[in-house]
Structures are given as C-alpha cells and as structure tokens.
Design a protein around this motif. Sequence first.
Motif, short mmCIF file in Angstrom:
data_model
loop_
_atom_site.label_atom_id
_atom_site.label_comp_id
_atom_site.label_asym_id
_atom_site.label_seq_id
_atom_site.Cartn_x
_atom_site.Cartn_y
_atom_site.Cartn_z
N ASP A 241 0.64 -1.16 -0.23
CA ASP A 241 0.20 -0.19 0.05
C ASP A 241 0.82 1.26 -0.60
O ASP A 241 2.31 1.16 0.75
N ALA B 76 3.55 -0.30 -2.31
CA ALA B 76 3.39 -0.18 -3.13
C ALA B 76 4.01 0.42 -4.78
O ALA B 76 4.40 -0.58 -5.73
N LEU C 246 -1.51 -3.82 -5.45
CA LEU C 246 -0.86 -2.37 -5.74
C LEU C 246 -2.34 -1.18 -5.06
O LEU C 246 -3.26 -1.13 -5.99
N GLY D 141 -1.14 3.37 -4.49
CA GLY D 141 0.82 3.75 -4.83
C GLY D 141 1.12 4.49 -5.43
O GLY D 141 0.47 5.64 -5.87
#
Length: 323
Positions: free
Chosen positions: A166, A170, A193, A196
């Motif tokens: 996160d 990400a 993802l 991000g």
Amino acid sequence: MTLPEPTPSDLIPSERMQWLLEKLAMEDAGLGDPTQLSPVEGRALAEQTNQRWNTDLPEMTSTDFAVPASEGHTIECRLLSPSNANGLIMFIHGGGWALCSRDTHERAARLLGLESGAHVLTFDYRLAPEAPYPDGLKDCLTVWEAILGGHDKLRDCGRPSAVAGDSAGANLALSLLLSLQTDGKTLPDAALLFYGVYDANFQTVSYCDQRDGPGLTREKMKRYWDWYVAKTDLRSTPLVSPMQASDAQLLALPPLFLNAAAIDPLRSDTENLVRRLRSLGRTDPYILYPGVVHGFMQMSLELPEARLAATEAGRAFRELTGN
C-alpha cells in the motif's frame, strides 16, 4: 487511453468517512505532523496513532523470524497464516518509505490473508532518511529471495505467490517486479497494488485538487520524497518512479490488481499507470473507491469501504493466480 474521471460526488467524503475524519481530528489534536518531526519522533507517532487500527485482530497463526541480509543486518519478518491457507502474499507496508512497520499494518495484512486464503508475509525493511533508496528496495529483494530459496519458515506455504503493498509499499512492490525482471529472476505470479506512489510528478490532477488533504497532502509527499530520494535526478528512473518504465518492461509484468482512493493526492498516480497499461493492451483490473481518503484500507474497524477493499483484493489474488 481514456479512463473515467472521478465525479464531483466521488471527491466528497462518504458519511462514514466524514464521521471518521472528525473523530480522528479530535483524537489527534495537538499531536503534530510526523513529516515535520524528526524521523525517530515521526515513527513513534505513526506507531502510536496506528495502534487504533490494530485491535480485534482476526485469529490466525503468527510466526516471527528473521532473514539475514548481505549488508550485515537482519530483516524482521512475520508470517500470518489463516487456517487452510495456500499460497503466499509478500506484503510491503506503506508509510512514505520512512514510517510504519509490520505492526502498524497487522490488521490489514490479516484481513488480506483471510480474504485471499493465503499466507501473508510482512516485514520491516530499512527506512528513509537514514536508509534512503535503494536500501528499502534491497531488503524487499532479500525477502523475495528468501521465499524463492525455500526459507524453513516459508517452504510449506506453497504456490501461487504474489507481492502486495500500500502507498509507498506499492511503489516498492512494483519496483521489486521491475528489478527482478531486469535481473532475469523469478517474478511473483501477480501483484496487488493499493493506492500507490508511481511517479514524482507533483502537478497531476489529484496532486492539485487534493493537495491539502484531508489526510495525506502534497507537502507531506514532497517531504517523503526528499527523505527517500534526495537526488532529484534519480526520481526519473524506473526503480524509483515505475511510471518511467519502458513499454516493454510494463508489458512483461505479471498480472496486476490496482486500486485507488478518490480523495487522495496519489489518485492520479494509479490512474495514469492504468491508462498506460491499457494503452499497451493490458487488462489489469482497477477499482476506484469514492468518498475515501488515502490509507483507508487501514481503517477496517470503522470503515465499510476498507473491508470491501480487502474482500476485492482477496478475490483478485485468487482470480489472477488461480488459487
């Protein structure tokens, strides 16, 4: 490629999100901004304020262990295993490359494990600014090599595998894929993802319309970038800003699942990446969550959208990997 823009109503906090923002404002009054404190003080504050999201933890087996790194340090890891788990998700926590830990993201990681039916591996990579790029990414690569190498704590997790993260996590997850690809090494079967950081462009639509938050702001992101990559010429390289990867690099990635929060300076990072992927003919699934702010998946104790996002991420893992 055309991607629908958020509607004006998408950019208004949902009723529950607004209630929660007001609640957090009262709870955090006087605590200060972690990006304006020293890194040590900022991390302590992030650990303190994230405790509220990490109660009532879903029950599962938790195993702590360490992975040695070539630089001489060890990387503290935690394997979270729901009952009858199969497959492994390597989860990289966010926090602007400078804050947070496996503890701050414990509940989010456990929910991802429950919803995916997979083991989830979290770990504490080195943090900026004391350990700027590429130190955190190197630690992610070390943990991935431990997975591939059949570390004794991980050898029973089985395949398929995925990497997830996160925010700055990400970014590290996508940079990990690009690094493995460049080095000709084995990639995960998929990547998840969540809202991000994919570029260092502070003039995107969302950096402008959400520059003052609520929550994450453009100035906070600039501070994180200064801590992580002080040399601005490095910010145009793919392992720092994955949006700068070549078409060939993006085409060669494994299947991705992406999501974004509408009320987020980073929303355009995901939107622009999705547009790029679709222009190349990829069909990676993408979900925009209206009425919520950056980091909302941390808020599963209070926010229905956070629980929904965990459910949809778990479903994506199963669909993308065939698990």
